[in-house]
Design an enzyme around this catalytic site. Sequence first.
Site, short mmCIF file in Angstrom:
data_model
loop_
_atom_site.label_atom_id
_atom_site.label_comp_id
_atom_site.label_asym_id
_atom_site.label_seq_id
_atom_site.Cartn_x
_atom_site.Cartn_y
_atom_site.Cartn_z
N ARG A 34 33.07 -12.55 104.55
CA ARG A 34 33.67 -13.72 105.21
C ARG A 34 34.87 -13.29 106.06
O ARG A 34 35.10 -13.82 107.14
CB ARG A 34 34.06 -14.77 104.16
CG ARG A 34 32.81 -15.46 103.59
CD ARG A 34 33.08 -16.14 102.27
NE ARG A 34 34.01 -17.24 102.36
CZ ARG A 34 34.63 -17.76 101.30
NH1 ARG A 34 34.40 -17.30 100.09
NH2 ARG A 34 35.47 -18.76 101.46
N ARG B 262 34.28 -21.88 114.69
CA ARG B 262 34.40 -20.51 114.16
C ARG B 262 33.88 -19.49 115.16
O ARG B 262 33.93 -18.30 114.87
CB ARG B 262 33.58 -20.40 112.88
CG ARG B 262 34.42 -20.53 111.59
CD ARG B 262 33.44 -20.50 110.44
NE ARG B 262 33.94 -20.08 109.18
CZ ARG B 262 34.31 -20.90 108.20
NH1 ARG B 262 34.32 -22.20 108.39
NH2 ARG B 262 34.67 -20.41 107.04
N LYS C 207 43.74 -23.69 104.57
CA LYS C 207 43.37 -24.75 105.53
C LYS C 207 43.01 -26.05 104.80
O LYS C 207 43.46 -27.12 105.18
CB LYS C 207 42.18 -24.31 106.40
CG LYS C 207 42.43 -23.06 107.22
CD LYS C 207 41.26 -22.75 108.17
CE LYS C 207 39.95 -22.44 107.49
NZ LYS C 207 39.94 -21.20 106.70
N ARG D 55 33.52 -22.21 93.74
CA ARG D 55 32.52 -22.00 94.78
C ARG D 55 31.77 -20.70 94.54
O ARG D 55 32.36 -19.70 94.17
CB ARG D 55 33.21 -21.93 96.15
CG ARG D 55 33.57 -23.28 96.68
CD ARG D 55 34.43 -23.20 97.90
NE ARG D 55 33.93 -22.26 98.92
CZ ARG D 55 34.49 -22.15 100.12
NH1 ARG D 55 35.52 -22.90 100.46
NH2 ARG D 55 34.00 -21.29 100.99
N ARG E 278 40.45 -19.08 92.88
CA ARG E 278 40.60 -20.52 93.12
C ARG E 278 39.46 -21.35 92.53
O ARG E 278 38.34 -20.88 92.36
CB ARG E 278 40.79 -20.82 94.60
CG ARG E 278 39.58 -20.62 95.45
CD ARG E 278 39.93 -20.88 96.91
NE ARG E 278 38.78 -20.72 97.77
CZ ARG E 278 38.80 -20.85 99.08
NH1 ARG E 278 39.90 -21.16 99.72
NH2 ARG E 278 37.70 -20.68 99.78
P1 AMP Z 1 34.44 -22.63 104.33
O1 AMP Z 1 34.39 -23.65 103.23
O2 AMP Z 1 35.07 -23.14 105.59
O3 AMP Z 1 35.03 -21.32 103.87
O4 AMP Z 1 32.91 -22.33 104.72
C1 AMP Z 1 32.00 -21.79 103.77
C2 AMP Z 1 30.82 -21.16 104.49
O5 AMP Z 1 30.13 -22.17 105.25
C3 AMP Z 1 31.15 -20.08 105.50
O6 AMP Z 1 31.31 -18.81 104.90
C4 AMP Z 1 29.94 -20.15 106.43
O7 AMP Z 1 28.80 -19.54 105.83
C5 AMP Z 1 29.66 -21.65 106.49
N1 AMP Z 1 30.39 -22.33 107.59
C6 AMP Z 1 31.35 -23.30 107.47
N2 AMP Z 1 31.77 -23.71 108.67
C7 AMP Z 1 31.08 -22.99 109.58
C8 AMP Z 1 31.08 -22.94 111.00
N3 AMP Z 1 31.89 -23.72 111.75
N4 AMP Z 1 30.22 -22.06 111.60
C9 AMP Z 1 29.40 -21.27 110.90
N5 AMP Z 1 29.35 -21.26 109.55
C10 AMP Z 1 30.18 -22.11 108.89
#
Ligand code: AMP
Length: 216
Positions: free
Chosen positions: A172, A88, A13, A161, A127
């Site tokens: 996740r 989400r 994404k 990360r 990554r």
């Molecule tokens: P991402 O970079 O999108 O993989 O997000 C990393 C982490 O941030 C996720 O595993 C969640 O803990 C948190 N997170 C990001 N976006 C959301 C969202 N829309 N709702 C809830 N938690 C989020």
Amino acid sequence: MNLILLGPPGAGKGTQARRLQDGHGLIQLSTGDMLRAAVASGSDIGNQVKAIMERGELVSDDVMIAMIKDRIQEADCADGFILDGFPRTTAQAEALDEMLADMGRALDNVVEMRVDDLALVGRITGRYSCAKCGAGYHDDFQKPATEGVCDSCGSTEFSRRKDDNAETVTSRLEAYHAQTAPLLPYYDGKGVLAGVDGMAEIDEVTLQIEAVLGAG
Ligand code: AMP
């Protein structure tokens, strides 16, 4: 144009959102990036969400909805945005519908990036990104042309990360299937959902997304 990229962690994404941002003048809104910035700054929100993110769980809907509500009202989002990592949950999706309706705007497309779960763990654990410009790389699939030097900006600093490890990835993925996958029928019912093959080469995925946007 207002667009959502929907898919599990590691689906690509962020990579595709950055490409669309450059090609279409849309703003990438990554809630994960916003949260990581909050954690790095040591803000109250950052301190609240740090442990949740490290466990691979979802941050509360209230926090996320407030964060995105503020952000999409900023001037740089006026011509459109690409949501990467939001919504989400169904509650987030419903809140987004309400926000957009209040602003007299609508969602043009929701693009599902389809990938095999088995491929995701390897994609995520390998990554890393440039610490300066954010360009994404992978130990096996996408190395910089010159080892240790960012192709985009020449920086030699990279970061990984904290949540890109095998245990957190499993949580996740569980969170994705339990809480986020129900958004697929939600958006299908609204007639805005289209799918692309997230297992294809990066350029091919971009072409497939462009085709969806062109047809929309
Ligand atoms: P991402 O970079 O999108 O993989 O997000 C990393 C982490 O941030 C996720 O595993 C969640 O803990 C948190 N997170 C990001 N976006 C959301 C969202 N829309 N709702 C809830 N938690 C989020």
